[in-house]
Scaffold this motif. Sequence first.
Motif: not given
Length: 251
Positions: A170-180, A183-189, A218-228
């Motif tokens: 995405l935007m030329g960068h590697t991303y990792s992802a998972r769903t949330l 219900t979990d989004a209400e209690v998990l950070d 209604g669930s969510f996607v969490l996306l993360s990229t990092h210094l590379a």
Amino acid sequence: MKRGTLFTIAGGLLCGLLVAGALKWRGDPNALWHIVSQQCVPDQQQQHKPDPCLAVDLDRGYALLKDRNGPLHDLLIPVDKVTGIEDPALGRQLLPHYFTQAWKHRAALSDGLKKPIPDAFVSVAINSRFGRSQNQLHVHIACLRPEVFVALSQQGKALDEQWQVLPRPLMGHTYSARTLSATDAEVLDPMALLHDYVEAQGSSMSHYSLLMTPRADGSFVLLSTHLALTELNLGSAGELQDYRCDLMTQL
């Protein structure tokens, strides 16, 4: 020396220069903290008006500020001093769930608009230590870029609750992802979930960024990229956001 190796080294050196330049020329890194601690909070306490912030919630520990960078761009900022995503208290869940609070304030983006921005267009994001300009934690609330919205619609179907690398950048960068789940989004950070993932990689939270956006169910996607260094990537998930919300032109 092979050409590919030379390109890798050159790219790494260039990214190193970019990191150094970003840290040196980012302006006053305490500007947000000064606004919140010296203006918004005192004004709320003394006059019950959080100017120049949109809102201050002292019980929940955050302020909401309209960012001057883009017409459709808000920031959720702790009223206590929290440096950024690398703060160890976040990983130990000793602080409020700022990501969740930011998402709950998404409606503020639509203030003054003729029609509200659909939830599907909205995201919340926090950048790495190297991909940010401020040393006070702040969560960006803004729309997704149209091309990112389309890419997630295509790539997001295969995701589950385990972190996995997206097959296409995405935007030329590697991303990792998972769903949330909702219900979990209400209690998990989400930041604590990222902390566990980063720790399992043997890496540092200071290198990572995080974005959250909803899915149709209604669930969510969490996306993360990092210094590379090899990707010229400073670890800024905020690059996926669009502060003008061009997606609204498609309605």
